[in-house]
Design a protein around this motif. Structure first.
Motif, mmCIF file in Angstrom:
data_model
loop_
_atom_site.group_PDB
_atom_site.id
_atom_site.type_symbol
_atom_site.label_atom_id
_atom_site.label_comp_id
_atom_site.label_asym_id
_atom_site.label_seq_id
_atom_site.Cartn_x
_atom_site.Cartn_y
_atom_site.Cartn_z
ATOM 1 N N LEU A 273 0.838 -1.203 0.000
ATOM 2 C CA LEU A 273 0.000 0.000 0.000
ATOM 3 C C LEU A 273 0.876 1.257 0.000
ATOM 4 O O LEU A 273 0.549 2.260 -0.641
ATOM 5 N N LYS A 274 1.999 1.144 0.709
ATOM 6 C CA LYS A 274 2.955 2.261 0.748
ATOM 7 C C LYS A 274 3.512 2.526 -0.652
ATOM 8 O O LYS A 274 3.726 3.680 -1.038
ATOM 9 N N ASP A 275 3.732 1.450 -1.416
ATOM 10 C CA ASP A 275 4.213 1.595 -2.798
ATOM 11 C C ASP A 275 3.203 2.356 -3.650
ATOM 12 O O ASP A 275 3.578 3.189 -4.484
ATOM 13 N N LEU A 276 1.927 2.060 -3.461
ATOM 14 C CA LEU A 276 0.884 2.758 -4.220
ATOM 15 C C LEU A 276 0.896 4.253 -3.933
ATOM 16 O O LEU A 276 0.681 5.074 -4.821
ATOM 17 N N VAL A 277 1.169 4.586 -2.666
ATOM 18 C CA VAL A 277 1.211 5.996 -2.260
ATOM 19 C C VAL A 277 2.478 6.672 -2.786
ATOM 20 O O VAL A 277 2.417 7.750 -3.389
ATOM 21 N N LYS A 278 3.628 6.014 -2.575
ATOM 22 C CA LYS A 278 4.914 6.597 -2.985
ATOM 23 C C LYS A 278 4.996 6.815 -4.491
ATOM 24 O O LYS A 278 5.543 7.805 -4.961
ATOM 25 N N LYS A 280 2.592 7.371 -6.387
ATOM 26 C CA LYS A 280 1.489 8.270 -6.768
ATOM 27 C C LYS A 280 0.468 7.602 -7.699
ATOM 28 O O LYS A 280 -0.131 8.242 -8.558
ATOM 29 N N ILE A 281 0.301 6.288 -7.496
ATOM 30 C CA ILE A 281 -0.740 5.559 -8.223
ATOM 31 C C ILE A 281 -2.103 5.957 -7.643
ATOM 32 O O ILE A 281 -3.107 5.987 -8.336
ATOM 33 N N VAL A 282 -2.081 6.294 -6.347
ATOM 34 C CA VAL A 282 -3.268 6.818 -5.671
ATOM 35 C C VAL A 282 -2.920 8.199 -5.118
ATOM 36 O O VAL A 282 -1.754 8.598 -5.083
ATOM 37 N N GLU A 283 -3.942 8.914 -4.647
ATOM 38 C CA GLU A 283 -3.737 10.287 -4.169
ATOM 39 C C GLU A 283 -3.137 10.350 -2.766
ATOM 40 O O GLU A 283 -2.660 11.390 -2.345
ATOM 41 N N GLY A 284 -3.187 9.249 -2.052
ATOM 42 C CA GLY A 284 -2.683 9.217 -0.683
ATOM 43 C C GLY A 284 -3.290 8.047 0.066
ATOM 44 O O GLY A 284 -4.037 7.243 -0.498
ATOM 45 N N TRP A 285 -2.971 7.954 1.349
ATOM 46 C CA TRP A 285 -3.477 6.843 2.163
ATOM 47 C C TRP A 285 -5.008 6.835 2.244
ATOM 48 O O TRP A 285 -5.615 5.789 2.433
ATOM 49 N N ASN A 286 -5.619 8.015 2.135
ATOM 50 C CA ASN A 286 -7.082 8.078 2.265
ATOM 51 C C ASN A 286 -7.791 8.199 0.917
ATOM 52 O O ASN A 286 -8.932 8.623 0.844
ATOM 53 N N ILE A 475 -8.606 -1.157 -7.789
ATOM 54 C CA ILE A 475 -7.282 -0.668 -8.212
ATOM 55 C C ILE A 475 -6.585 -1.687 -9.114
ATOM 56 O O ILE A 475 -5.799 -1.317 -9.983
ATOM 57 N N PHE A 476 -6.871 -2.975 -8.893
ATOM 58 C CA PHE A 476 -6.186 -4.026 -9.659
ATOM 59 C C PHE A 476 -7.140 -4.737 -10.613
ATOM 60 O O PHE A 476 -8.352 -4.823 -10.363
ATOM 61 N N THR A 477 -6.577 -5.261 -11.684
ATOM 62 C CA THR A 477 -7.384 -5.938 -12.706
ATOM 63 C C THR A 477 -7.506 -7.440 -12.476
ATOM 64 O O THR A 477 -8.273 -8.111 -13.165
ATOM 65 N N ILE A 478 -6.732 -7.974 -11.523
ATOM 66 C CA ILE A 478 -6.793 -9.409 -11.234
ATOM 67 C C ILE A 478 -7.295 -9.634 -9.809
ATOM 68 O O ILE A 478 -7.135 -8.779 -8.940
ATOM 69 N N LYS A 479 -7.880 -10.813 -9.597
ATOM 70 C CA LYS A 479 -8.518 -11.094 -8.308
ATOM 71 C C LYS A 479 -7.544 -11.117 -7.135
ATOM 72 O O LYS A 479 -7.871 -10.669 -6.044
ATOM 73 N N ASN A 480 -6.355 -11.672 -7.351
ATOM 74 C CA ASN A 480 -5.428 -11.820 -6.222
ATOM 75 C C ASN A 480 -4.046 -11.254 -6.548
ATOM 76 O O ASN A 480 -3.089 -12.012 -6.748
ATOM 77 N N TYR A 490 -0.401 -4.996 -12.641
ATOM 78 C CA TYR A 490 -1.828 -5.253 -12.787
ATOM 79 C C TYR A 490 -2.696 -4.093 -12.291
ATOM 80 O O TYR A 490 -3.855 -4.276 -11.917
ATOM 81 N N ILE A 491 -2.121 -2.891 -12.316
ATOM 82 C CA ILE A 491 -2.884 -1.706 -11.920
ATOM 83 C C ILE A 491 -3.976 -1.422 -12.958
ATOM 84 O O ILE A 491 -3.742 -1.463 -14.157
ATOM 85 N N ASN A 492 -5.169 -1.152 -12.469
ATOM 86 C CA ASN A 492 -6.294 -0.797 -13.339
ATOM 87 C C ASN A 492 -6.222 0.698 -13.658
ATOM 88 O O ASN A 492 -6.435 1.536 -12.791
ATOM 89 N N LYS A 493 -5.901 1.026 -14.892
ATOM 90 C CA LYS A 493 -5.744 2.425 -15.301
ATOM 91 C C LYS A 493 -7.073 3.176 -15.350
ATOM 92 O O LYS A 493 -7.104 4.400 -15.452
ATOM 93 N N ASN A 494 -8.160 2.428 -15.288
ATOM 94 C CA ASN A 494 -9.490 3.059 -15.298
ATOM 95 C C ASN A 494 -10.168 2.968 -13.931
ATOM 96 O O ASN A 494 -11.398 2.910 -13.846
ATOM 97 N N SER A 495 -9.370 2.964 -12.885
ATOM 98 C CA SER A 495 -9.939 2.784 -11.546
ATOM 99 C C SER A 495 -10.698 4.011 -11.046
ATOM 100 O O SER A 495 -11.426 3.933 -10.062
ATOM 101 N N ILE A 496 -10.524 5.138 -11.709
ATOM 102 C CA ILE A 496 -11.284 6.336 -11.340
ATOM 103 C C ILE A 496 -11.689 7.097 -12.603
ATOM 104 O O ILE A 496 -10.892 7.262 -13.525
#
Length: 554
Positions: A273-278, A280-286, A475-480, A490-496
């Motif tokens: 989750l920290k990788d997603l934040v660092k 900038k795949i997501v806007e932040g922890w929240n 956020i991801f395109t695969i189940k696990n 496997y990041i979903n580029k259309n997650s938002i």
């Protein structure tokens, strides 16, 4: 706590048996997060378990911050964790505990192990320690510093404390068995040098206990009776007991393991989750797409829905992947009861009612909830120009299409039946306006001998305000994704997706309303941060009104 839940949960059975045999009198549990990130839905499972066990047996559950690694630990994470636990409905007016409060005691316990010749100061590097430890197939090798005298170890450990060495230059290791089948027992590190300022103790200490050393001692100091942790700590249980036994600690806590939560289409590893934040795949922890409690809260999840989810998944010793739709079912069920119904048009197209005059403006009173009158009422307005969703009109419909089309009637929610008579397109051939007539005798009633096949939502142009709508996918395109080393592939580029539409103007007169169901669109919550940033009211979509079979097509 329901009796049914007590019988099903193996941990409750263990506690019931201990009480029956008079092995235990007062139940004390704990939840020990490290303040190096935000809590996620997996932590909610542990919070729910530990606090509810304490509540059931009239005991207590300590929130204790495992703050023994100053590198990534911060006050902001402490505040976020407290806030999330309070939001879940726990931690009301309770004392907060910190492992850092016990640094002095832990240092003395380490001295005691050295004096018993059960710990030694090692000068091997981190890389060398790993190499000497061996593997599952290869036994470990003793460190060349393992047989130092007790006096020498005491001197070196004191020097470690007094900043005579650099970070990583020395460490204190337990002297157990380098040939043990359990790799954890191959002389584990108990203390390491980190010349970093601690967010609480500042620069008072430069040596810090490891998780394995601090957890069991913190539990013992706080007189915890049951140390409940996820299965990943099963191998550490032997070390937990070894430390307490060799320090002659009485009334030892009992460690029991349960399966950790694994949820479809997401990762529940703080590091990931920290990788997603660092990155900038997501806007932040929240970020509302994150499985963090603050992210779920911002998206519109309720504390009750999280607690219900934790109750439904239960507690077991077997790891398995939980379906995302179970979590969504829990929030949908809760929101259905508490959400006020309004209308919003997310993909607007203009309708002109030809048999209404320009200044016509009819006020219609509607219920905020179809079942609960206590939710009150609000006003909607019907006039010459309205908006409907563009998906609710087709120029060339399929045989099964049951919404608006030329020469076909449809009902407007809470209002009249309309019929499309012609359309106007722009230069690109896109429909710009739809011209309709309305039947003035059909306000909330069906005409005789005429079949109306559907109901659509709408908004009066005159009594609407523009709004942004943020729609989410996993956020991801695969189940696990947890099973993948390169999980970021496997990041979903259309997650938002962001849409610009309209909401009822009267919604501004109901500012105390928090949870909303925009009819036929789903459940939504105002995003205050985005509203402030965009200077336009912005809504996060919590969940659709019905289960989606394919998350990637929502």
């Amino acid at each position: 706590m329901q009796k049914k839940y007590l019988k099903k949960n193996f941990l409750f059975k263990i506690i019931n048996n201990d009480i029956k045999k008079n092995k235990i009198k007062k139940i004390n549990t704990r939840f020990p997060p490290e303040p190096n990130g935000f809590l996620h839905i997996g932590h909610a499972k542990s919070i729910y378990l530990n606090f509810n066990i304490a509540k059931t047996y009239h005991g207590k559950c300590n929130l204790r911050f495992d703050d023994t690694n100053p590198k990534d630990e911060k006050k902001k994470f402490v505040h976020a964790i407290k806030k999330d636990i309070q939001w879940l409905g726990y931690l009301k007016n309770k004392k907060i505990f910190y492992a850092s409060e016990y640094f002095k005691k832990m240092y003395k316990y380490a001295i005691k192990l050295i004096k018993k010749n059960l710990a030694y100061v090692d000068q091997l590097s981190k890389k060398e320690i790993k190499k000497y430890r061996g593997t599952l197939k290869k036994k470990g090798i003793n460190s060349p510093y393992r047989n130092r005298s007790i006096k020498k170890n005491l001197t070196l450990f004191k020097k470690m404390k007094n900043r005579k060495f650099k970070s990583g230059e020395m460490c204190l290791r337990a002297k157990i068995n380098m040939k043990s089948n359990n790799i954890v027992m191959r002389d584990p590190v108990l203390y390491r040098i980190k010349n970093i300022s601690h967010y609480r103790t500042k620069k008072k200490w430069c040596i810090y206990p490891t998780y394995d050393f601090s957890q069991c001692l913190s539990d013992a100091i706080e007189k915890i009776t049951y140390s409940l942790c996820s299965l990943e700590f099963l191998d550490n249980k032997e070390l937990y007991t070894w430390i307490l036994n060799n320090l002659n600690i009485k009334n030892q806590p009992k460690q029991y393991e349960f399966s950790r939560l694994n949820l479809e289409y997401t990762v529940l590893s703080k590091r990931k989750l920290k990788d997603l934040v660092k990155k900038k795949i997501v806007e932040g922890w929240n970020d509302p797409r994150m499985p963090t409690l603050s992210g779920l809260k911002r998206r519109g999840y309720t504390p009750q829905s999280i607690r219900n989810f934790c109750k439904k998944i239960g507690i077991s010793k077997k790891n398995h992947l939980i379906e995302l739709k179970l979590l969504e079912h829990c929030v949908r069920k809760d929101l259905n009861k508490i959400s006020h119904r309004f209308m919003a048009v997310i993909n607007p197209i203009k309708i002109i009612i030809t048999n209404l005059c320009k200044n016509y403006n009819e006020e219609i009173i509607v219920n905020n909830h179809p079942l609960y009158s206590e939710h009150g009422k609000h006003k909607i307005y019907f006039n010459k120009t309205i908006y409907i969703d563009e998906s609710d009109f087709k120029e060339k419909p399929t045989p099964t299409y049951k919404r608006l089309t030329i020469n076909k009637e449809i009902r407007l929610r809470h209002a009249y039946i309309i019929k499309a008579i012609k359309i106007k397109k722009n230069f690109q051939g896109k429909i710009e306006k739809i011209f309709c007539t309305y039947d003035k005798n059909t306000l909330n009633k069906n005409p005789k001998n005429r079949k109306v096949t559907g109901v659509i939502h709408w908004i009066s142009k005159k009594n609407s305000i523009p709004a942004k709508f943020r729609l989410f996918q996993p956020i991801f395109t695969i189940k696990n994704p947890n099973n993948e080393k390169k999980f970021l592939k496997y990041i979903n580029k259309n997650s938002i997706k962001t849409k610009n539409g309209f909401i009822e103007k009267d919604l501004l007169n109901h500012k105390k309303i928090k949870f909303l169901q925009f009819e036929r669109e789903g459940y939504f919550l105002v995003d205050k941060a985005e509203t402030y940033k965009n200077k336009k009211i912005t809504f996060n979509k919590t969940i659709s009104l019905k289960d989606k079979k394919n998350f990637m097509k929502t």
